[in-house]
Write a protein that holds these residues in place. Sequence first.
Motif, PDB file in Angstrom:
ATOM      1  N   VAL A   1     -68.807 -47.737 -61.020  1.00 13.04           N
ATOM      2  CA  VAL A   1     -67.228 -47.260 -61.389  1.00 13.04           C
ATOM      3  C   VAL A   1     -66.711 -48.346 -62.146  1.00 13.04           C
ATOM      4  N   ILE A   2     -67.130 -49.875 -61.589  1.00 10.61           N
ATOM      5  CA  ILE A   2     -65.900 -50.721 -62.737  1.00 10.61           C
ATOM      6  C   ILE A   2     -66.359 -50.621 -64.085  1.00 10.61           C
ATOM      7  N   ASP A   3     -68.080 -50.380 -64.369  1.00  8.01           N
ATOM      8  CA  ASP A   3     -68.591 -50.219 -65.548  1.00  8.01           C
ATOM      9  C   ASP A   3     -68.237 -48.824 -66.111  1.00  8.01           C
ATOM     10  N   GLY A   4     -67.320 -48.051 -65.498  1.00  8.87           N
ATOM     11  CA  GLY A   4     -67.159 -46.516 -65.844  1.00  8.87           C
ATOM     12  C   GLY A   4     -68.348 -46.068 -66.015  1.00  8.87           C
ATOM     13  N   LYS A   5     -69.319 -46.060 -65.546  1.00  9.72           N
ATOM     14  CA  LYS A   5     -70.895 -45.195 -65.848  1.00  9.72           C
ATOM     15  C   LYS A   5     -70.792 -43.654 -65.185  1.00  9.72           C
ATOM     16  N   VAL A   6     -69.911 -44.123 -63.549  1.00 13.83           N
ATOM     17  CA  VAL A   6     -69.888 -42.086 -63.674  1.00 13.83           C
ATOM     18  C   VAL A   6     -67.894 -42.281 -62.981  1.00 13.83           C
ATOM     19  N   PRO A   7     -68.201 -40.665 -62.910  1.00 10.16           N
ATOM     20  CA  PRO A   7     -66.333 -39.643 -63.776  1.00 10.16           C
ATOM     21  C   PRO A   7     -66.613 -40.100 -62.334  1.00 10.16           C
ATOM     22  N   ASP A   8     -64.978 -40.005 -61.815  1.00  6.90           N
ATOM     23  CA  ASP A   8     -64.018 -39.989 -60.331  1.00  6.90           C
ATOM     24  C   ASP A   8     -63.961 -38.484 -60.451  1.00  6.90           C
ATOM     25  N   PRO A   9     -64.534 -38.619 -59.029  1.00  5.58           N
ATOM     26  CA  PRO A   9     -64.639 -37.535 -58.009  1.00  5.58           C
ATOM     27  C   PRO A   9     -63.559 -37.028 -57.788  1.00  5.58           C
ATOM     28  N   THR A  10     -62.539 -37.870 -56.833  1.00  8.94           N
ATOM     29  CA  THR A  10     -61.617 -37.842 -56.030  1.00  8.94           C
ATOM     30  C   THR A  10     -60.462 -37.962 -57.029  1.00  8.94           C
ATOM     31  N   GLY A  11     -60.603 -36.990 -58.076  1.00 11.80           N
ATOM     32  CA  GLY A  11     -59.339 -36.300 -58.599  1.00 11.80           C
ATOM     33  C   GLY A  11     -58.223 -37.278 -58.707  1.00 11.80           C
ATOM     34  N   GLY A  12     -58.134 -38.234 -59.231  1.00  8.14           N
ATOM     35  CA  GLY A  12     -57.162 -39.227 -58.732  1.00  8.14           C
ATOM     36  C   GLY A  12     -56.261 -39.989 -58.114  1.00  8.14           C
ATOM     37  N   ALA A  13     -57.274 -39.983 -57.016  1.00  7.90           N
ATOM     38  CA  ALA A  13     -56.914 -40.326 -55.749  1.00  7.90           C
ATOM     39  C   ALA A  13     -55.965 -42.038 -55.385  1.00  7.90           C
ATOM     40  N   THR A  14     -55.448 -42.182 -54.615  1.00  6.35           N
ATOM     41  CA  THR A  14     -54.669 -43.455 -55.012  1.00  6.35           C
ATOM     42  C   THR A  14     -54.711 -43.876 -53.615  1.00  6.35           C
ATOM     43  N   HIS A  15     -55.198 -42.987 -52.419  1.00 11.45           N
ATOM     44  CA  HIS A  15     -55.231 -43.318 -50.839  1.00 11.45           C
ATOM     45  C   HIS A  15     -56.740 -42.094 -50.240  1.00 11.45           C
ATOM     46  N   TYR A  16     -56.828 -42.328 -49.398  1.00 11.09           N
ATOM     47  CA  TYR A  16     -58.243 -41.908 -48.142  1.00 11.09           C
ATOM     48  C   TYR A  16     -57.598 -41.783 -46.884  1.00 11.09           C
ATOM     49  N   TYR A  17     -58.828 -41.073 -46.213  1.00  7.09           N
ATOM     50  CA  TYR A  17     -58.231 -42.068 -44.653  1.00  7.09           C
ATOM     51  C   TYR A  17     -59.532 -40.921 -43.919  1.00  7.09           C
ATOM     52  N   ALA A  18     -59.903 -41.574 -42.922  1.00 10.76           N
ATOM     53  CA  ALA A  18     -60.854 -41.404 -42.915  1.00 10.76           C
ATOM     54  C   ALA A  18     -61.185 -40.304 -41.540  1.00 10.76           C
ATOM     55  N   THR A  19     -61.835 -39.460 -41.404  1.00 10.29           N
ATOM     56  CA  THR A  19     -61.590 -38.176 -40.137  1.00 10.29           C
ATOM     57  C   THR A  19     -62.033 -39.053 -38.735  1.00 10.29           C
ATOM     58  N   THR A  20     -62.654 -40.665 -38.456  1.00  4.80           N
ATOM     59  CA  THR A  20     -62.341 -40.867 -37.693  1.00  4.80           C
ATOM     60  C   THR A  20     -61.880 -40.740 -36.654  1.00  4.80           C
ATOM     61  N   MET A  21     -60.640 -40.791 -37.389  1.00  3.34           N
ATOM     62  CA  MET A  21     -59.402 -41.660 -36.799  1.00  3.34           C
ATOM     63  C   MET A  21     -58.521 -40.862 -35.961  1.00  3.34           C
ATOM     64  N   PRO A  22     -58.302 -40.586 -34.972  1.00  2.00           N
ATOM     65  CA  PRO A  22     -57.555 -39.823 -34.131  1.00  2.00           C
ATOM     66  C   PRO A  22     -57.127 -38.173 -33.754  1.00  2.00           C
ATOM     67  N   LYS A  23     -55.779 -38.786 -35.145  1.00  3.58           N
ATOM     68  CA  LYS A  23     -55.179 -38.416 -36.238  1.00  3.58           C
ATOM     69  C   LYS A  23     -54.899 -38.865 -37.857  1.00  3.58           C
ATOM     70  N   ALA A  24     -54.332 -37.488 -38.327  1.00  7.28           N
ATOM     71  CA  ALA A  24     -53.643 -37.548 -39.916  1.00  7.28           C
ATOM     72  C   ALA A  24     -53.204 -39.052 -39.727  1.00  7.28           C
ATOM     73  N   PRO A  25     -53.004 -39.805 -40.992  1.00  9.05           N
ATOM     74  CA  PRO A  25     -52.011 -40.047 -40.399  1.00  9.05           C
ATOM     75  C   PRO A  25     -50.989 -39.016 -41.379  1.00  9.05           C
ATOM     76  N   ASP A  26     -49.192 -40.417 -41.465  1.00  8.99           N
ATOM     77  CA  ASP A  26     -48.145 -38.968 -41.252  1.00  8.99           C
ATOM     78  C   ASP A  26     -48.042 -38.542 -42.934  1.00  8.99           C
ATOM     79  N   TRP A  27     -48.242 -40.015 -43.371  1.00  2.00           N
ATOM     80  CA  TRP A  27     -48.188 -39.424 -45.274  1.00  2.00           C
ATOM     81  C   TRP A  27     -48.843 -38.622 -45.890  1.00  2.00           C
ATOM     82  N   THR A  28     -50.347 -38.068 -45.083  1.00  2.00           N
ATOM     83  CA  THR A  28     -50.876 -37.002 -45.272  1.00  2.00           C
ATOM     84  C   THR A  28     -50.227 -35.634 -46.133  1.00  2.00           C
ATOM     85  N   ALA A  29     -49.038 -35.595 -45.296  1.00  4.71           N
ATOM     86  CA  ALA A  29     -47.991 -34.499 -45.146  1.00  4.71           C
ATOM     87  C   ALA A  29     -48.009 -34.059 -46.278  1.00  4.71           C
TER      88      ALA A  29
END
Length: 141
Positions: A95-123
């Motif tokens: 990723v640092i060397d730019g050898k693979v494209p961004d599969p996230t479409g420019g994402a700056t955030h994520y959360y793990a689905t193992t959390m009890p509920k999605a964070p409020d900011w996802t709305a």
Amino acid sequence: MTITEKDRDVLARTLWGEARGEGLAGMVAVAWTIRNRVNDGKDKSWWGEGYAGVCQKPYQFSCWNRNDANYQFLSGARAIPFRELAQCRIAADQVIDGKVPDPTGGATHYYATTMPKAPDWTAKAKRTLKLGNHVFFRDVP
């Protein structure tokens, strides 16, 4: 921007703490989320400066919180298994060397689905990808 060995090491350790069970594709996606923060286009970013600064920004990546079970490994108090860290280093370098494209479409955030509920900011954010146990977002208010 100059990338240091510390940047590479901290990114790899962050990938171990946040995505070690997600395979190479999942680690690359998390690494791109971090890269998108590093490259947010601002001279002085709220996210922190460089990969190490972004990864270790307080309360952004829970694996770096001192009360997180992963912290003792990330800080070096306990050793990360060599093969696991080596895989994380591969993802970080790609990723640092730019050898693979961004599969996230420019994402700056994520959360793990193992959390009890999605964070409020996802709305009000734009969901860009679900991969393994992570859901990725951009345009987070």
